[in-house]
Scaffold this motif. Structure first.
Motif, PDB file in Angstrom:
ATOM      1  N   ALA A  11      24.176  37.019  -0.630  1.00  0.00           N
ATOM      2  CA  ALA A  11      25.490  37.408  -1.151  1.00  0.00           C
ATOM      3  C   ALA A  11      26.585  36.525  -0.558  1.00  0.00           C
ATOM      4  CB  ALA A  11      25.771  38.879  -0.854  1.00  0.00           C
ATOM      5  N   ILE A  12      26.441  36.183   0.693  1.00  0.00           N
ATOM      6  CA  ILE A  12      27.424  35.324   1.356  1.00  0.00           C
ATOM      7  C   ILE A  12      27.423  33.938   0.711  1.00  0.00           C
ATOM      8  CG2 ILE A  12      27.903  34.107   3.535  1.00  0.00           C
ATOM      9  CD1 ILE A  12      26.849  36.741   4.933  1.00  0.00           C
ATOM     10  N   VAL A  13      26.258  33.383   0.480  1.00  0.00           N
ATOM     11  CA  VAL A  13      26.161  32.056  -0.130  1.00  0.00           C
ATOM     12  C   VAL A  13      26.688  32.089  -1.561  1.00  0.00           C
ATOM     13  CG1 VAL A  13      24.557  30.255  -0.883  1.00  0.00           C
ATOM     14  CG2 VAL A  13      24.298  31.284   1.380  1.00  0.00           C
ATOM     15  N   ARG A  14      26.346  33.107  -2.298  1.00  0.00           N
ATOM     16  CA  ARG A  14      26.847  33.240  -3.674  1.00  0.00           C
ATOM     17  C   ARG A  14      28.377  33.298  -3.687  1.00  0.00           C
ATOM     18  NH1 ARG A  14      23.320  36.658  -4.995  1.00  0.00           N
ATOM     19  NH2 ARG A  14      24.454  38.509  -4.336  1.00  0.00           N
ATOM     20  N   ALA A  15      28.950  34.080  -2.789  1.00  0.00           N
ATOM     21  CA  ALA A  15      30.412  34.184  -2.701  1.00  0.00           C
ATOM     22  C   ALA A  15      31.023  32.851  -2.285  1.00  0.00           C
ATOM     23  CB  ALA A  15      30.797  35.276  -1.703  1.00  0.00           C
ATOM     24  N   ALA A  16      30.400  32.192  -1.331  1.00  0.00           N
ATOM     25  CA  ALA A  16      30.913  30.897  -0.867  1.00  0.00           C
ATOM     26  C   ALA A  16      30.884  29.868  -1.991  1.00  0.00           C
ATOM     27  CB  ALA A  16      30.094  30.402   0.327  1.00  0.00           C
ATOM     28  N   ARG A  17      29.819  29.857  -2.772  1.00  0.00           N
ATOM     29  CA  ARG A  17      29.726  28.914  -3.890  1.00  0.00           C
ATOM     30  C   ARG A  17      30.802  29.201  -4.934  1.00  0.00           C
ATOM     31  NH1 ARG A  17      23.674  28.124  -5.837  1.00  0.00           N
ATOM     32  NH2 ARG A  17      24.487  26.108  -6.504  1.00  0.00           N
ATOM     33  N   ASP A  18      31.052  30.456  -5.190  1.00  0.00           N
ATOM     34  CA  ASP A  18      32.097  30.819  -6.152  1.00  0.00           C
ATOM     35  C   ASP A  18      33.480  30.391  -5.653  1.00  0.00           C
ATOM     36  OD1 ASP A  18      30.185  31.907  -7.817  1.00  0.00           O
ATOM     37  OD2 ASP A  18      30.605  33.989  -7.243  1.00  0.00           O
ATOM     38  N   ILE A  19      33.739  30.620  -4.388  1.00  0.00           N
ATOM     39  CA  ILE A  19      35.030  30.216  -3.813  1.00  0.00           C
ATOM     40  C   ILE A  19      35.170  28.695  -3.849  1.00  0.00           C
ATOM     41  CG2 ILE A  19      36.355  30.086  -1.645  1.00  0.00           C
ATOM     42  CD1 ILE A  19      35.121  32.931  -1.036  1.00  0.00           C
ATOM     43  N   LEU A  20      34.124  27.996  -3.490  1.00  0.00           N
ATOM     44  CA  LEU A  20      34.158  26.535  -3.501  1.00  0.00           C
ATOM     45  C   LEU A  20      34.529  26.009  -4.887  1.00  0.00           C
ATOM     46  CD1 LEU A  20      33.545  23.799  -2.109  1.00  0.00           C
ATOM     47  CD2 LEU A  20      31.171  24.104  -2.870  1.00  0.00           C
ATOM     48  N   GLU A  21      33.894  26.549  -5.927  1.00  0.00           N
ATOM     49  CA  GLU A  21      34.159  26.056  -7.281  1.00  0.00           C
ATOM     50  C   GLU A  21      35.529  26.492  -7.809  1.00  0.00           C
ATOM     51  OE1 GLU A  21      32.537  23.720  -8.732  1.00  0.00           O
ATOM     52  OE2 GLU A  21      30.890  23.760  -7.305  1.00  0.00           O
ATOM     53  N   SER A  22      35.937  27.692  -7.484  1.00  0.00           N
ATOM     54  CA  SER A  22      37.193  28.191  -8.060  1.00  0.00           C
ATOM     55  C   SER A  22      38.433  27.798  -7.263  1.00  0.00           C
ATOM     56  CB  SER A  22      37.136  29.717  -8.207  1.00  0.00           C
ATOM     57  OG  SER A  22      37.045  30.340  -6.932  1.00  0.00           O
ATOM     58  N   GLN A  23      38.264  27.567  -5.952  1.00  0.00           N
ATOM     59  CA  GLN A  23      39.442  27.319  -5.121  1.00  0.00           C
ATOM     60  C   GLN A  23      39.378  26.014  -4.329  1.00  0.00           C
ATOM     61  OE1 GLN A  23      40.404  30.826  -2.786  1.00  0.00           O
ATOM     62  NE2 GLN A  23      39.477  32.131  -4.337  1.00  0.00           N
ATOM     63  N   GLY A  24      38.229  25.372  -4.289  1.00  0.00           N
ATOM     64  CA  GLY A  24      38.084  24.099  -3.595  1.00  0.00           C
ATOM     65  C   GLY A  24      37.602  24.251  -2.169  1.00  0.00           C
ATOM     66  N   PRO A  25      37.172  23.134  -1.579  1.00  0.00           N
ATOM     67  CA  PRO A  25      36.582  23.177  -0.242  1.00  0.00           C
ATOM     68  C   PRO A  25      37.549  23.626   0.857  1.00  0.00           C
ATOM     69  CG  PRO A  25      36.756  20.907  -1.032  1.00  0.00           C
ATOM     70  CD  PRO A  25      37.149  21.800  -2.164  1.00  0.00           C
ATOM     71  N   ALA A  26      38.824  23.342   0.719  1.00  0.00           N
ATOM     72  CA  ALA A  26      39.785  23.748   1.755  1.00  0.00           C
ATOM     73  C   ALA A  26      39.902  25.263   1.845  1.00  0.00           C
ATOM     74  CB  ALA A  26      41.150  23.126   1.481  1.00  0.00           C
ATOM     75  N   ARG A  27      39.661  25.944   0.745  1.00  0.00           N
ATOM     76  CA  ARG A  27      39.774  27.419   0.722  1.00  0.00           C
ATOM     77  C   ARG A  27      38.459  28.119   1.046  1.00  0.00           C
ATOM     78  NH1 ARG A  27      44.831  29.457  -1.546  1.00  0.00           N
ATOM     79  NH2 ARG A  27      46.086  27.575  -1.533  1.00  0.00           N
ATOM     80  N   LEU A  28      37.415  27.332   1.271  1.00  0.00           N
ATOM     81  CA  LEU A  28      36.125  27.919   1.644  1.00  0.00           C
ATOM     82  C   LEU A  28      36.147  28.202   3.140  1.00  0.00           C
ATOM     83  CD1 LEU A  28      33.253  28.781   1.049  1.00  0.00           C
ATOM     84  CD2 LEU A  28      32.548  26.395   1.287  1.00  0.00           C
ATOM     85  N   THR A  29      36.607  29.404   3.473  1.00  0.00           N
ATOM     86  CA  THR A  29      36.726  29.827   4.868  1.00  0.00           C
ATOM     87  C   THR A  29      35.856  31.056   5.091  1.00  0.00           C
ATOM     88  OG1 THR A  29      38.563  31.333   4.439  1.00  0.00           O
ATOM     89  CG2 THR A  29      39.124  29.009   4.948  1.00  0.00           C
ATOM     90  N   MET A  30      35.571  31.307   6.348  1.00  0.00           N
ATOM     91  CA  MET A  30      34.797  32.498   6.687  1.00  0.00           C
ATOM     92  C   MET A  30      35.567  33.759   6.257  1.00  0.00           C
ATOM     93  SD  MET A  30      31.952  31.375   7.939  1.00  0.00           S
ATOM     94  CE  MET A  30      31.129  32.480   9.075  1.00  0.00           C
ATOM     95  N   GLN A  31      36.886  33.756   6.441  1.00  0.00           N
ATOM     96  CA  GLN A  31      37.680  34.917   6.050  1.00  0.00           C
ATOM     97  C   GLN A  31      37.631  35.136   4.542  1.00  0.00           C
ATOM     98  OE1 GLN A  31      39.396  37.198   8.176  1.00  0.00           O
ATOM     99  NE2 GLN A  31      39.254  38.290   6.231  1.00  0.00           N
ATOM    100  N   ALA A  32      37.742  34.061   3.772  1.00  0.00           N
ATOM    101  CA  ALA A  32      37.703  34.193   2.312  1.00  0.00           C
ATOM    102  C   ALA A  32      36.357  34.747   1.851  1.00  0.00           C
ATOM    103  CB  ALA A  32      37.975  32.843   1.651  1.00  0.00           C
ATOM    104  N   VAL A  33      35.290  34.281   2.464  1.00  0.00           N
ATOM    105  CA  VAL A  33      33.962  34.785   2.099  1.00  0.00           C
ATOM    106  C   VAL A  33      33.818  36.242   2.512  1.00  0.00           C
ATOM    107  CG1 VAL A  33      31.476  34.517   2.481  1.00  0.00           C
ATOM    108  CG2 VAL A  33      32.915  32.494   2.142  1.00  0.00           C
ATOM    109  N   ALA A  34      34.273  36.584   3.693  1.00  0.00           N
ATOM    110  CA  ALA A  34      34.203  37.977   4.150  1.00  0.00           C
ATOM    111  C   ALA A  34      34.962  38.887   3.192  1.00  0.00           C
ATOM    112  CB  ALA A  34      34.767  38.095   5.569  1.00  0.00           C
ATOM    113  N   ASP A  35      36.140  38.462   2.789  1.00  0.00           N
ATOM    114  CA  ASP A  35      36.917  39.253   1.833  1.00  0.00           C
ATOM    115  C   ASP A  35      36.149  39.420   0.522  1.00  0.00           C
ATOM    116  OD1 ASP A  35      38.969  39.391   3.692  1.00  0.00           O
ATOM    117  OD2 ASP A  35      40.199  37.851   2.712  1.00  0.00           O
ATOM    118  N   ARG A  36      35.527  38.358   0.066  1.00  0.00           N
ATOM    119  CA  ARG A  36      34.812  38.391  -1.223  1.00  0.00           C
ATOM    120  C   ARG A  36      33.595  39.325  -1.173  1.00  0.00           C
ATOM    121  NH1 ARG A  36      34.407  34.643  -5.763  1.00  0.00           N
ATOM    122  NH2 ARG A  36      36.532  34.137  -5.133  1.00  0.00           N
TER     123      ARG A  36
END
Length: 187
Positions: A11-36
């Motif tokens: 689930a963490i990897v799936r969320a991270a991949r979604d954040i990476l594609e929708s918001q870019g690598p700069a927004r791929l943070t541990m906090q963003a993934v935790a929130d997701r």
């Protein structure tokens, strides 16, 4: 009783991949993934040590997806056609997940890099057809040439760097055909 699991590495990897594609690598943070995934950031660290580890997991998942796509390409009687189909699959993959695609070619910190054996597995179909076209003695060099050409073209395309007009799809097809013909002549 132990606390129930509220998330998983998958689930963490799936969320991270979604954040990476929708918001870019700069927004791929541990906090963003935790929130997701619906947990507090400290809970995320029970599964993933740090951001570098998270990027490694995302890159590995991307490589596994690419491997699956490339291995799904059937061998044609003519290796030039097999090469063209592999390159079409490679390009389609890059267009589907452009941010993750770029992770495959980044000079990342050691902790973010996947195992080189995984890269070798993904490259196997290209290496095989390169050997069929250029001969086994030149297979690695041919595979590197193929990859460099495709990555350069795709990177320019994704960056909207083709500014002289014309049909980019046609240019990719032209380049593939020329590359396949040149490698076949070199054997």
């Amino acid at each position: 009783m132990p606390t129930p699991e509220r998330t998983s590495v998958e689930a963490i990897v799936r969320a991270a991949r979604d954040i990476l594609e929708s918001q870019g690598p700069a927004r791929l943070t541990m906090q963003a993934v935790a929130d997701r995934v619906g947990v507090r950031a400290p809970s995320l660290y029970k599964r993933v040590r740090n951001r570098d580890s998270l990027v490694r997991l995302v890159t590995e998942a991307t490589l596994l997806d690419l491997e699956q796509q490339l291995r799904a390409v059937p061998a044609a009687p003519d290796p030039r056609e097999t090469l063209c189909e592999l390159l079409r699959a490679f390009r389609a993959f890059a267009h589907t997940r452009p941010a993750a695609y770029h992770l495959l070619f980044v000079n990342a910190p050691e902790e973010s890099r996947p195992d080189p054996a995984l890269f070798a597995r993904v490259a196997a179909p290209v290496l095989q057809v390169a050997g069929e076209l250029a001969g086994s003695a030149d297979a690695l060099e041919a595979a590197r040439t193929i990859t460099a050409w495709a990555h350069g073209f795709i990177s320019m395309e994704l960056a909207a760097a083709f500014n002289l007009g014309g049909d980019v799809d046609r240019a990719y097809e032209y380049g593939m055909a020329q590359l396949a013909a040149a490698l076949a002549r070199s054997a």
